[in-house]
Design an enzyme around this catalytic site. Structure first.
Site, PDB file in Angstrom:
ATOM      1  NE  ARG A  49      -2.757   0.638   3.467  1.00 57.30           N
ATOM      2  CZ  ARG A  49      -2.071   1.276   4.419  1.00 57.30           C
ATOM      3  NH1 ARG A  49      -1.612   2.496   4.204  1.00 57.30           N
ATOM      4  NH2 ARG A  49      -1.840   0.709   5.585  1.00 57.30           N
TER       5      ARG A  49
ATOM      6  CG  ASP B 162     -12.490  13.018 -16.464  1.00 56.11           C
ATOM      7  OD1 ASP B 162     -11.964  12.219 -17.264  1.00 56.11           O
ATOM      8  OD2 ASP B 162     -13.421  12.697 -15.701  1.00 56.11           O
TER       9      ASP B 162
ATOM     10  CE  LYS C 159     -15.910   4.448 -17.578  1.00 63.52           C
ATOM     11  NZ  LYS C 159     -16.084   5.832 -17.202  1.00 63.52           N
TER      12      LYS C 159
END
Ligand SMILES: *Cc1c(COP(=O)(O)O)cnc(C)c1O
Length: 374
Positions: free
Chosen positions: A48, A171, A196
């Site tokens: 992490r 974005d 996407k």
């Protein structure tokens, strides 16, 4: 000497970068499911905090593509939330009036809790964006916008924002770095829902933030570490595999999208078509200047009512009735059916064109328009 993204085309970079080079190793970075590592040099201890070789291959590939550094997250929204997380209480955010609904939710919730103030600007209103540069702490841009496909003059807005010292976040999910390079225009950070076009196969969730700003880079990594918004190992492996063919997929899909948009523009069942590649599109001139390609997402309104539009979605046989976009398979949905999207035209369908044959897709749309008539 190793090639960099400066030496080769984006398509060559995506195919060749982020591969092991030592003798005897596999050509692909292996899947390394790991939470912890043996302590010592090179100093990787806990996944992490320090990442895994599998995430890093995705970061090297996508960061290098934009001549910057990438931070991979568990989803596009996780990457976006990490950028919003950088704002001090009381900040002002300039937001478009047509943008991804997840970001609408995030921004609105933060405003309601008094974390920041939102100023809304019409996507195509470049003059207002330029004015907002002096008064906003964060300029949030999404272009082409979702689902109206309006294109912002990123070059102009980024140039002004840079002079004013505002942070500009873009974005870039719809355009991808293949079609638009926000950082080259001067944006501080570019966001990508890897879910996407990068992944491209509807089989993963992931996101990246890409920046050349060292301070922001470290802050985003810290945010990921502290919120635990870490990408999955399998997802990163699949995303790299998907990214290898991204440029080819986009090239094909946008060629097909242009043909379909031109035909839909004159089809009697369609009243409005929005695709930046059409000369009739509101921001076609800007799109020609800032985009390298017009992408493969379009939206169009059907003549008739919402029930007819729903039946069209159900009547397609090749195009999948599903949300999301940017995959090898074409998907279509009626956007106003989605909670929070009721302000959109009731018969607006958003079509994400995949890599199927253009004539098969066209026949599918034509037969669905007829079959849905009762
Ligand atoms: C899908 C999408 C996101 C969110 O990405 P997730 O990976 O679903 O979290 C953000 N912006 C745009 C434009 C998107 O299409």
């Amino acid at each position: 000497m190793k090639l960099t993204a400066n030496d080769i085309d984006a398509s060559s970079w995506l195919v060749s970068a982020a591969r092991p080079t030592e003798a005897g190793q596999a050509l692909n970075t292996p899947l390394t499911p790991a939470s912890n590592f043996v302590i010592g040099q090179p100093g990787r201890e806990y996944a992490r905090d320090d990442g895994t070789p599998t995430w890093e291959s995705l970061e090297v590939l996508l960061g290098g593509l934009e001549k910057a550094h990438a931070v991979a997250f568990s989803s596009g929204m996780a990457a976006i939330a990490a950028v919003f997380d950088q704002l001090d209480t009381g900040s002002v955010i300039a937001l478009p009036d047509d943008y991804y609904q997840g970001v609408v939710g995030l921004a609105t919730a933060g405003e309601q809790r008094g974390r920041w103030r939102i100023e809304r600007i019409a996507v195509a209103d470049t003059a207002s964006w330029v004015r907002a540069c002096g008064t906003s702490d964060l300029i949030w841009l999404e272009s082409p916008s979702n689902p109206l496909l309006t294109v912002i003059d990123l070059e102009e807005v980024c140039k002004t924002a840079r002079k004013a010292g505002s942070i500009v976040a873009v974005d870039n999910t719809f355009a991808t770095p293949i079609n638009q390079r926000p950082l080259d225009f001067g944006a501080t950070v570019a966001l990508q829902s890897v879910t996407k076009f990068v992944g491209g196969h509807s089989d993963l969730l992931s996101g990246v933030a890409v920046t050349r700003d060292e301070r922001l880079l470290h802050a985003l990594r810290k945010s990921r570490e502290l919120t635990g918004a870490t990408p999955g190992t399998l997802e990163c492996f699949l995303a790299v595999r998907g990214a290898r063919t991204m440029s080819l997929r986009i090239e094909r899909a946008q060629q097909t999208a242009q043909v379909l948009a031109e035909r839909l523009a004159t089809h009697p069942s369609v009243s409005v078509i929005r695709y930046p590649g059409l000369a009739s599109h509101l921001t076609h001139a800007v799109a020609r200047r800032v985009l390298n390609g017009f992408g493969s997402v379009m939206s169009f309104d059907l003549r008739g009512d919402a029930a007819y539009a729903d039946r069209v979605c159900q009547a397609t046989r090749l195009i999948h009735h599903a949300t999301s976009l940017g995959a090898v398979e074409s998907t279509m949905e009626r956007r106003a059916a989605i909670p929070g999207q009721e302000h959109l035209p009731p018969t607006l369908l958003r079509l994400s064109v995949g890599i199927e044959s253009v004539e098969d897709l066209w026949r599918d749309l034509e037969q669905a328009f007829i079959a849905a008539k009762v």
